[in-house]
Design an enzyme around this catalytic site. Structure first.
Site, PDB file in Angstrom:
ATOM      1  N   GLU A  29      -4.509   4.577   6.114  1.00 36.18           N
ATOM      2  CA  GLU A  29      -4.215   4.353   4.695  1.00 36.18           C
ATOM      3  C   GLU A  29      -4.527   5.558   3.822  1.00 36.18           C
ATOM      4  O   GLU A  29      -3.782   5.842   2.886  1.00 36.18           O
ATOM      5  CB  GLU A  29      -4.992   3.123   4.194  1.00 36.18           C
ATOM      6  N   SER A  34     -10.712   0.980   3.374  1.00 35.18           N
ATOM      7  CA  SER A  34     -10.033   0.599   4.612  1.00 35.18           C
ATOM      8  C   SER A  34      -9.306   1.814   5.175  1.00 35.18           C
ATOM      9  O   SER A  34      -8.417   2.360   4.520  1.00 35.18           O
ATOM     10  CB  SER A  34      -9.049  -0.532   4.343  1.00 35.18           C
ATOM     11  N   ARG A  79       0.806  -1.220   0.000  1.00 30.59           N
ATOM     12  CA  ARG A  79       0.000   0.000   0.000  1.00 30.59           C
ATOM     13  C   ARG A  79       0.843   1.277   0.000  1.00 30.59           C
ATOM     14  O   ARG A  79       0.480   2.279   0.598  1.00 30.59           O
ATOM     15  CB  ARG A  79      -0.947   0.012   1.206  1.00 30.59           C
TER      16      ARG A  79
END
Length: 370
Positions: A361, A257, A172
């Site tokens: 995130e 998320s 990520r």
């Protein structure tokens, strides 16, 4: 690519940014420029730089949290669309404009019998954002498919093509994210203009790596399946978790998320397992990584720390999704301040219970979690 000599006319001042994010949160931008081609994107960025203005590049807004005070500068909204395909030697090279809606692109590749992106179905946002976060789902990451990225480097004022191997793609993250995110927000030093992927042409998916998806499809892990079947299964799984955008469903009013799965040393994972056992809780899901560390399920940590689905924030306007504890949602009347207060509450509970500090995130603009 030639550079236009005309400046793009900005929209009126104080343009709300909430409409450009999937959270539907965020204050106004002082100036908004809508750029419909790569040339227009470069021109808008150059104009902002020449004026000495702060710059925010926004694509689908799916991984972006904007503060309630907004952004005092120029926002360039990526609205470039389209893709081309070159087939040869049993492979296909897919070149796509940065502002292209991601799920529309995935649907088009599946319809064309091109395999590789099907497990990334239903992810909101635009194509240009996918390498920034090294977007991934159901066992597939952008790093598995990416060939290169065409960028505008603001430091050199050049348009360059950078191979995937030079982008620092990891879980990520990428150099694009840490050097200034692009696609779905950030003060991008390097602004994504186009991306290229290498896909297969036999109408079958990549090998199914994710156990939940394999069970849904009725195949063994490692087997391949028809593209349309995989896309339908992924969309079904994502809808069940509130992760497919739906205007009428507030569980989808999120940034996906909110926290990444923490990657920790084995000793930390052992301590998490010890604490869970001491509290008579189910073990926290964990996976070994290639570098010898352990990836822990953030969703499991949140649940074991006593945060249930639907957990309310400080105000009724925000809460944890009723279907997935990793999503923090706007129920229609929330504010970014309330969302961040909820995020701090969730993060604090996990840290107290397990000694693990969750990392957000999304890109945070004009606001901070700490």
């Amino acid at each position: 690519m030639s550079s236009p000599t005309t400046r793009l006319a900005p929209s009126p001042s104080a343009t709300p940014l909430a409409a450009l994010t999937t959270l539907r949160l965020g204050g106004p931008a002082r100036r908004l420029v809508r750029a419909g081609t790569a040339e227009e994107i470069v021109a808008a960025v150059r104009a902002a730089d020449a004026a000495g203005e702060r710059l925010l590049v926004v694509g689908g807004g799916s991984n972006l949290v904007v503060g309630d005070d907004g952004f005092d500068g120029t926002v360039v909204h990526l609205e470039s669309r389209g893709h081309t395909v070159e087939r040869h030697d049993g492979e296909a090279l897919l070149c796509v404009e940065a502002g292209q809606d991601w799920d529309e692109l995935v649907a088009a590749t599946v319809d064309a019998g091109l395999g590789g992106l099907e497990c990334l179905s239903g992810i909101p946002g635009c194509a240009g954002a996918t390498p920034v976060q090294n977007v991934g789902a159901y066992g597939v990451e952008i790093a598995d498919l990416l060939v290169d990225v065409t960028l505008h480097d603001r430091a050199t004022d050049e348009v360059v093509t950078v191979p995937a191997a030079d982008l620092g793609l990891d879980y990520r993250t990428s150099r694009l994210k840490h050097g200034g995110a692009t696609g779905d927000g950030g003060g991008a030093r390097e602004v994504v203009l186009a991306v290229r992927f290498r896909l297969t042409t036999d109408g079958l998916s990549a090998p199914i790596r994710y156990a939940e998806l394999a069970r849904t499809l009725g195949v063994e892990p490692g087997e391949r399946a028809p593209l349309a079947d995989v896309r339908a299964a992924v969309l079904g799984l994502r809808r069940g978790k509130g992760m497919v955008l739906d205007e009428a469903d507030h569980d989808t009013w999120s940034a996906g998320s909110f926290f990444t799965n923490p990657v920790v040393a084995p000793a930390v994972a052992d301590e998490v397992a010890r604490r869970a056992a001491a509290a008579d809780q189910r073990p926290v899901t964990a996976w070994p990584t290639a570098d010898g560390r352990v990836k822990l399920s953030a969703a499991a940590l949140i649940e074991r720390a006593g945060v249930p689905r639907g957990h309310p924030g400080p105000d009724a306007g925000v809460r944890v999704s009723t279907r997935h504890t990793l999503a923090l949602t706007n129920r229609g009347g929330g504010t970014t301040a309330e969302l961040l207060a909820l995020a701090r509450d969730v993060r604090g509970r996990v840290e107290e219970a397990f000694g693990v500090r969750l990392v957000p995130e999304p890109v945070l603009v004009g606001c901070a979690l700490d």
